[in-house]
Motif scaffolding. Structure first.
Motif, PDB file in Angstrom:
ATOM      1  N   ALA A  52       0.836  -1.200   0.000  1.00 23.15           N
ATOM      2  CA  ALA A  52       0.000   0.000   0.000  1.00 23.15           C
ATOM      3  C   ALA A  52       0.871   1.250   0.000  1.00 23.15           C
ATOM      4  N   PRO A  53       0.531   2.254  -0.812  1.00 23.86           N
ATOM      5  CA  PRO A  53       1.310   3.496  -0.839  1.00 23.86           C
ATOM      6  C   PRO A  53       1.147   4.273   0.463  1.00 23.86           C
ATOM      7  N   VAL A  54       2.076   5.182   0.726  1.00 23.86           N
ATOM      8  CA  VAL A  54       2.041   5.934   1.985  1.00 23.86           C
ATOM      9  C   VAL A  54       0.812   6.835   2.061  1.00 23.86           C
ATOM     10  N   SER A  55       0.261   7.216   0.922  1.00 20.91           N
ATOM     11  CA  SER A  55      -0.910   8.091   0.922  1.00 20.91           C
ATOM     12  C   SER A  55      -2.163   7.390   1.423  1.00 20.91           C
ATOM     13  N   SER A  56      -2.145   6.056   1.539  1.00 25.99           N
ATOM     14  CA  SER A  56      -3.359   5.309   1.886  1.00 25.99           C
ATOM     15  C   SER A  56      -3.635   5.267   3.382  1.00 25.99           C
ATOM     16  N   GLY A  57      -2.719   5.733   4.228  1.00 25.84           N
ATOM     17  CA  GLY A  57      -2.994   5.739   5.656  1.00 25.84           C
ATOM     18  C   GLY A  57      -1.743   5.837   6.496  1.00 25.84           C
ATOM     19  N   ILE A  58      -1.940   6.070   7.797  1.00 23.02           N
ATOM     20  CA  ILE A  58      -0.798   6.238   8.700  1.00 23.02           C
ATOM     21  C   ILE A  58      -0.046   4.926   8.884  1.00 23.02           C
ATOM     22  N   ASP A  59      -0.758   3.864   9.242  1.00 17.56           N
ATOM     23  CA  ASP A  59      -0.120   2.567   9.488  1.00 17.56           C
ATOM     24  C   ASP A  59      -0.673   1.544   8.511  1.00 17.56           C
ATOM     25  N   THR A  60       0.148   1.158   7.532  1.00 15.90           N
ATOM     26  CA  THR A  60      -0.306   0.270   6.460  1.00 15.90           C
ATOM     27  C   THR A  60       0.608  -0.940   6.312  1.00 15.90           C
ATOM     28  N   LEU A  61       1.239  -1.351   7.397  1.00 13.24           N
ATOM     29  CA  LEU A  61       2.148  -2.491   7.339  1.00 13.24           C
ATOM     30  C   LEU A  61       1.433  -3.727   6.802  1.00 13.24           C
ATOM     31  N   GLY A  62       0.160  -3.909   7.171  1.00 15.98           N
ATOM     32  CA  GLY A  62      -0.611  -5.049   6.701  1.00 15.98           C
ATOM     33  C   GLY A  62      -1.578  -4.709   5.592  1.00 15.98           C
ATOM     34  N   GLY A  63      -1.353  -3.627   4.877  1.00 13.28           N
ATOM     35  CA  GLY A  63      -2.241  -3.243   3.793  1.00 13.28           C
ATOM     36  C   GLY A  63      -3.234  -2.183   4.211  1.00 13.28           C
ATOM     37  N   SER A  64      -4.099  -1.795   3.281  1.00  8.99           N
ATOM     38  CA  SER A  64      -5.050  -0.717   3.515  1.00  8.99           C
ATOM     39  C   SER A  64      -6.391  -1.043   2.872  1.00  8.99           C
ATOM     40  N   VAL A  65      -7.468  -0.934   3.688  1.00 13.11           N
ATOM     41  CA  VAL A  65      -8.836  -1.191   3.238  1.00 13.11           C
ATOM     42  C   VAL A  65      -9.660   0.063   3.492  1.00 13.11           C
ATOM     43  N   ASN A  66     -10.492   0.434   2.524  1.00 16.78           N
ATOM     44  CA  ASN A  66     -11.324   1.633   2.663  1.00 16.78           C
ATOM     45  C   ASN A  66     -12.728   1.329   2.148  1.00 16.78           C
ATOM     46  N   VAL A  67     -13.733   1.489   3.015  1.00 19.20           N
ATOM     47  CA  VAL A  67     -15.126   1.315   2.618  1.00 19.20           C
ATOM     48  C   VAL A  67     -15.648   2.638   2.069  1.00 19.20           C
TER      49      VAL A  67
END
Length: 689
Positions: free
Chosen positions: A131-146
């Motif tokens: 996951a790119p840095v723009s997707s959230g503060i802590d994304t070590l395990g990926g990023s999900v957005n509803v």
């Protein structure tokens, strides 16, 4: 799950080009009937699961099962927790419309994706790969957005939907309405969901308790700032109220008495020359009551327990971007309290968590650019973490020396912690030919301990949903997890065939998990509570590796075949052991028919045995199994109807990610693996006007 490819093309999108692959999906078991899109930048595609074709689910998290590399840890019918490539919990950045707000439950009964409305959910986005840095503060395990429905200006419309599932007599009725002119818009919605009976396994055993009642309602107001409705420039306010009552979580030591949450979000999008500005400020107030006697039998040897927990949280975001650059700042602030009492003994009181603050402040920059056949995306994020907790108390401390020692030790410790983390990401795509692209990614990511891992001071099971039946204590001085991530893959699209494999490797230094406690006070306190082998959260070394593949073959205009496969291995690197609760290998094969408004699907889903389990956490193995599902539906301009059968042959199986049964006196033995749901017929309908 139905992965029926209908298009694969490079699309022009602002601020960057988009890679878009569209699948029409009809989910298995308790998954959604979805549409899957893959979009985003060419370097880091976003996979999208949309529940516009409604099928039975009250847990939006179940939708991610349709995506390569993803799975769900489920501790009950409403408590799905996303797992991506072996990582779950706080390691997966989970958001609703870009905002990440804290849950109330210390054992994750109200998981992040339990809050969205079914009627309002347009799609679930998951970054495939790093996951790119723009997707959230802590994304070590990926990023999900509803992503939920937004006000549509110059539109008057409404939608009503209903669903019914035979196994558990589950019902849901939902609706939404949009009323807007060219300047002002109002959107209102409501969901009413009930699990009236306990679910049953293939052998006819009740999975108890799995009943629930849940209501969600709210609204949105938006004001158009643009000269016309074709431009995307507006400000708005959103409100959501969610209330869950009498809901079972059989893999946890308590069930849900109530969860009442109010969430408010202000947001805006603006244009300034070639730049786009996005911002939001969100607030959540969540109250949660849980107990071990309302929904399950209380054995004579057990004491009645009631846990009152609450949290307040804030999420703020500001970013500015153009076609190449994105700059932004984020902050997430939360406070948590949890008090355990005994309704039969008013003198009993334990501070589970007292005045815990968990704050994050961050800034990031991201850049992307195409050079001939290459497209690169580079980003960096700096993060500052602050956490603290107030002093705790235990009513039994005066007569239990070990508990008193742990209480005094915690109260005298330096509980205020601060840390600085750095994320750096490089994602690239090389266009070999119009049909083939190579994918690669590298990252350094860091993530802090959860407040449970840091401030759980006496042996308990308030572990953020681990569901392993063990008692844990935290460690105030836990270090940041540091991951070094690598990914390599390809996207191939020919005339009829599309296939996208990915291989990945993550080395995680200072990975946080439970290890057997050697502290005499912890061991003595746990023994008094009936646990002779307590655990303590600690930093260890770990590695995750695997492969995930999705493919589709379009036979003709009506028929298509699809395939999804996942394999993940998680290991401790400091000792010879495996990581806990890793999804077993999975393969899905499906055949789809679509003509005019008709569609039908048959699929087979196979899960391998999971023998690579954590001996440290006494994890049990599970056997392999296969499921067959079928469905048929028709969609007209203003209405749609769909029916299906999941687990067609009523197979009895154990779900490796569903934890262990914690309920006594039922059809299932305490401590045995939670079984999956047996045959389930269902029907859904929708009317649009």
């Amino acid at each position: 799950m139905k992965l029926n490819l209908s298009e694969y093309s490079l699309l022009s999108a602002l601020p960057v080009a988009a890679l878009s692959t569209l699948f029409h999906c009809n989910a298995q078991a308790d998954e959604i009937i979805e549409v899957i899109n893959i979009s985003g930048s060419v370097a880091t595609p976003i996979m999208l699961v949309s529940p516009k074709d409604i099928s039975p689910t009250v847990d939006i998290a179940q939708a991610v099962k349709a995506l390569p590399g993803a799975a769900v840890n489920a501790n009950g019918p409403l408590t799905g927790m996303v797992q991506y490539r072996g990582l779950s919990g706080d390691r997966v950045n989970s958001k609703i419309d870009g905002a990440s707000l804290a849950s109330a439950g210390p054992n994750a009964m109200d998981t992040p994706l339990s809050y969205p409305s079914i009627s309002m959910t347009e799609r679930v986005e998951l970054y495939r790969g790093i996951a790119p840095v723009s997707s959230g503060i802590d994304t070590l395990g990926g990023s999900v957005n509803v992503i939920q429905t937004q006000v549509q200006f110059e539109q008057h419309s409404a939608e009503l939907a209903g669903q019914y599932q035979t196994n558990g007599a589950r019902t849901a009725i939902s609706g939404k309405a949009n009323l807007a002119n060219d300047s002002h818009g109002i959107l209102v919605f409501a969901d009413d969901m009930h699990g009236n009976d306990n679910s049953e396994t293939g052998n006819g055993n009740e999975i108890s308790p799995t009943t629930y009642d849940k209501q969600v309602f709210g609204g949105q107001y938006r004001f158009n700032l643009a000269d016309n409705t074709r431009q995307n420039e507006s400000i708005g306010i959103n409100y959501l109220h969610s209330e869950t009552t009498d809901a079972g979580t059989p893999a946890l030591p308590m069930d849900i008495d109530f969860i009442r949450t109010d969430r408010v979000k202000f947001d805006g999008i603006h244009t300034l020359n070639d730049w786009e500005i996005n911002w939001h400020l969100a607030y959540s107030d969540a109250r949660h009551g849980m107990d071990n006697f309302s929904e399950r039998n209380l054995m004579p040897s057990m004491g009645a327990r009631y846990n009152n927990a609450d949290s307040t949280s804030y999420d703020a975001h500001f970013s500015i971007s153009n076609e190449q650059w994105q700059w932004g700042v984020d902050s997430q602030l939360s406070e948590h309290d949890s008090v355990i009492t005994n309704p039969e003994n008013p003198m009993f009181l334990v501070d589970n968590f007292s005045g815990v603050s968990d704050d994050k402040y961050s800034a990031f920059v991201q850049w992307q650019q195409a050079f001939n056949a290459w497209h690169w995306e580079l980003g960096a994020r700096v993060k500052y973490y602050q956490s603290d907790a107030e002093q705790v108390s235990h009513s039994m401390a005066m007569i239990m020396p070990a508990v008193n020692l742990l209480m005094q030790r915690f109260n005298n410790a330096d509980r205020a912690q601060s840390e600085t983390g750095i994320d750096a990401v490089i994602n690239g795509r090389y266009q070999v030919s119009p049909e083939l692209s190579w994918i690669m990614g590298f990252a350094h990511k860091q993530s802090p301990a959860s407040y449970q891992q840091r401030y759980l001071w006496v042996p308990m099971q308030s572990t953020g949903g681990l569901a392993d039946g063990r008692t844990y204590v935290g460690d105030v001085s836990l270090a940041l997890e540091t991951a070094y991530q690598f990914e390599l893959g390809a996207d191939y699209h020919a005339d009829k065939l599309t296939i996208s494999p990915r291989v990945f490797y993550h080395q995680i230094d200072d990975y946080i998990q439970g290890i057997p406690s050697t502290d005499p006070a912890v061991i003595m306190a746990a023994a008094m509570m009936g646990d002779s082998n307590p655990m303590q959260f600690a930093n260890v070394d770990a590695a995750l590796m695997g492969i995930d593949i999705n493919a589709n073959y379009q036979l003709n205009d009506e028929f298509s075949f699809d395939m999804l496969a996942n394999y993940i291995s998680g290991e401790r690197k400091d000792i010879d052991d495996n990581l806990y609760r890793i999804a077993p290998p999975k393969i899905l094969l499906g055949i789809n028919y679509q003509h005019n408004g008709w569609r039908a699907r048959m699929e087979a889903v196979g899960f391998s045995a999971q023998n690579n389990v954590s001996s440290t956490q006494l994890e049990q193995t599970t056997s392999g199994y296969g499921l067959f599902n079928a469905s048929v539906g028709y969609d007209a301009d203003t209405w749609g109807l769909q029916a299906g059968v999941d687990n067609l042959f009523d197979t009895e199986y154990e779900d490796h990610l569903a934890g262990y049964n914690r309920v006594m006196g039922g059809d299932l033995m305490p401590g045995e693996r939670m079984p999956g749901v047996g045959l389930q017929a269902w029907v859904t309908g929708e009317y649009r006007f």
